[in-house]
Design an enzyme around this catalytic site. Structure first.
Site, PDB file in Angstrom:
ATOM      1  CG  ASP A 169      -4.459  -2.398  11.350  1.00  0.00           C
ATOM      2  OD1 ASP A 169      -4.750  -1.739  10.540  1.00  0.00           O
ATOM      3  OD2 ASP A 169      -5.505  -3.293  11.465  1.00  0.00           O
ATOM      4  CG  ASP A 185       0.165   0.250  -3.821  1.00  0.00           C
ATOM      5  OD1 ASP A 185      -0.545  -0.497  -4.954  1.00  0.00           O
ATOM      6  OD2 ASP A 185       1.173  -1.012  -3.798  1.00  0.00           O
ATOM      7  CB  CYS A 239      -1.500  -5.029  -8.170  1.00  0.00           C
ATOM      8  SG  CYS A 239      -1.365  -6.411  -6.897  1.00  0.00           S
TER       9      CYS A 239
HETATM   10  C1  LIG Z   1       0.131  -4.018  -2.532  1.00  0.00           C
HETATM   11  S1  LIG Z   1       0.778  -4.255  -0.968  1.00  0.00           S
HETATM   12  C2  LIG Z   1       2.017  -2.693  -1.191  1.00  0.00           C
HETATM   13  C3  LIG Z   1       3.306  -2.840  -1.932  1.00  0.00           C
HETATM   14  C4  LIG Z   1       4.348  -1.740  -1.842  1.00  0.00           C
HETATM   15  N1  LIG Z   1       3.218   0.045  -1.690  1.00  0.00           N
HETATM   16  C5  LIG Z   1       5.459  -1.388  -2.886  1.00  0.00           C
HETATM   17  O1  LIG Z   1       5.537  -0.446  -3.683  1.00  0.00           O
HETATM   18  O2  LIG Z   1       6.549  -1.881  -2.710  1.00  0.00           O
HETATM   19  C6  LIG Z   1       0.167  -4.533  -0.110  1.00  0.00           C
HETATM   20  C7  LIG Z   1       1.193  -3.996   1.848  1.00  0.00           C
HETATM   21  O3  LIG Z   1      -0.727  -3.966   2.578  1.00  0.00           O
HETATM   22  C8  LIG Z   1       0.645  -4.645   3.663  1.00  0.00           C
HETATM   23  N2  LIG Z   1      -1.213  -3.828   4.436  1.00  0.00           N
HETATM   24  C9  LIG Z   1      -1.985  -4.437   5.005  1.00  0.00           C
HETATM   25  N3  LIG Z   1      -2.810  -4.569   5.719  1.00  0.00           N
HETATM   26  C10 LIG Z   1      -2.532  -3.276   6.092  1.00  0.00           C
HETATM   27  C11 LIG Z   1      -3.634  -3.102   6.972  1.00  0.00           C
HETATM   28  N4  LIG Z   1      -4.411  -3.063   8.211  1.00  0.00           N
HETATM   29  N5  LIG Z   1      -1.657  -0.855   8.024  1.00  0.00           N
HETATM   30  C12 LIG Z   1      -1.388  -1.509   6.939  1.00  0.00           C
HETATM   31  N6  LIG Z   1      -0.359  -2.309   6.082  1.00  0.00           N
HETATM   32  C13 LIG Z   1      -0.980  -2.967   5.405  1.00  0.00           C
HETATM   33  C14 LIG Z   1       0.631  -5.979   3.553  1.00  0.00           C
HETATM   34  O4  LIG Z   1       1.503  -6.335   4.597  1.00  0.00           O
HETATM   35  C15 LIG Z   1       1.184  -5.425   2.083  1.00  0.00           C
HETATM   36  O5  LIG Z   1       3.073  -4.994   2.709  1.00  0.00           O
END
Ligand SMILES: C[S@@+](CC[C@H](N)C(=O)[O-])C[C@H]1O[C@@H](n2cnc3c(N)ncnc32)[C@H](O)[C@@H]1O
Length: 298
Positions: A169, A185, A239
């Protein structure tokens, strides 16, 4: 045409309030349009010329989207036509939306810098950053979801990117970390990428999701600003095209850290008015998903 679904009432109200009726209708037109298929040449593994030659031999036409380096649009085929090809299996190309290729471009990433991609899976932007820096930056990619972290590792390996992956996390990253640059992102509701041709896509979209995303975005941005080196820059992107997940999050957090917006711009984008000057709000259309991008200096 009969299968096109309506947007939920709460979203209609939010878009009306934020953009007015005319722009809301443009956005809905974007939600209904069939998006082009685009890919990025992975310069760690191939040259544009080599890839274009192979695609020509497949009998598929594509053209450069010249505002974005190494970005191409397929004009008579889909990503499915490529699943079994060496181009994909060898990691020479990566299917990625044009909007998704934008945030890493603004980070101005350089060789030798320490860079954190804070919410990284499946790794489109992580591997783009690795390619931009010729694999010579120290990139760390963080992802909380175990299965998505595996996908991230797979894509990183396939593309020959030099990246350290942390399956955790990002809110809990130690405050002693410090990075030259950070890409956040952020996980979001996906309000920029809704597809009204796909009822399932709309079913999972709710106001709860928007509110929960905003809360998570706020926490992640706070952590990013804690572990960004002073006088350095980061990118916040989503997005989503809802102010609740973008401008409102920035307005809440930036003043707590005395952080400032660094104005950015990009040619030939379909845009929407942002509440914060110098940030980019991409309007969804047949080429672009809706996206928000802000550059921040601490
Ligand atoms: C918008 S997507 C990222 C897309 C990626 N940047 C790409 O271009 O391929 C957001 C990601 O953040 C992850 N995520 C959600 N909460 C998170 C956290 N607390 N720490 C790390 N990652 C997290 C989700 O599982 C997801 O894979």
């Amino acid at each position: 045409m009969e299968n096109i679904v309506d947007i939920p009432k709460f979203l209609n109200d939010l878009l009306n309030k934020q953009y007015g009726n005319e722009l809301k209708n443009e956005i809905i037109k974007g939600y209904k349009s069939k998006r082009i298929t685009s890919f990025r040449v992975n310069t760690l593994k191939a040259t544009d010329l080599e890839v274009l030659d192979e695609i020509k031999n497949m009998g598929i036409d594509c053209k450069a989207y010249s505002d974005i380096p190494h970005a191409y649009i397929i004009t008579n085929g889909t990503a499915k036509d490529f699943y079994d090809t060496k181009l994909v299996k060898d990691g020479k190309i990566y299917f990625q939306s044009l909007s998704s290729m934008l945030p890493p471009l603004f980070l101005d990433a350089k060789e030798k810098e320490t860079i954190l991609d804070m919410a990284a899976a499946p790794g489109g932007k992580t591997t783009e950053l690795a390619a931009i820096t010729n694999n010579k930056a120290e990139i760390t990619a963080c992802e909380v979801n175990k299965i998505r972290a595996e996908r991230l590792k797979y894509n990183i390996n396939l593309q020959g990117a030099n990246v350290f992956v942390m399956n955790q996390d990002a809110k809990r990253l130690d405050d002693y970390f410090s990075f030259d640059k950070i890409l956040l992102d952020a996980p979001c509701s996906g309000a920029g990428t809704l597809d009204l041709n796909n009822p399932k896509n709309i079913k999972s979209f709710s106001f709860e999701l928007v509110k929960n995303s905003a809360k998570l975005q706020e926490e992640l941005l706070k952590k990013a600003l804690k572990i960004l080196k002073p006088n350095h820059e980061m990118i916040y992107s989503t997005c989503s095209i809802l102010a609740l997940e973008n401008e409102d999050v920035l307005n809440k957090v930036l003043k707590q850290f005395n952080a400032k917006i660094v104005p950015i711009s990009f040619p030939n984008l379909p845009t929407l008015p942002s509440k914060i000057d110098g940030t980019i709000l991409v309007r969804p259309n047949e080429y672009f998903e809706g996206f928000f991008i802000a550059k921040i200096k601490k």
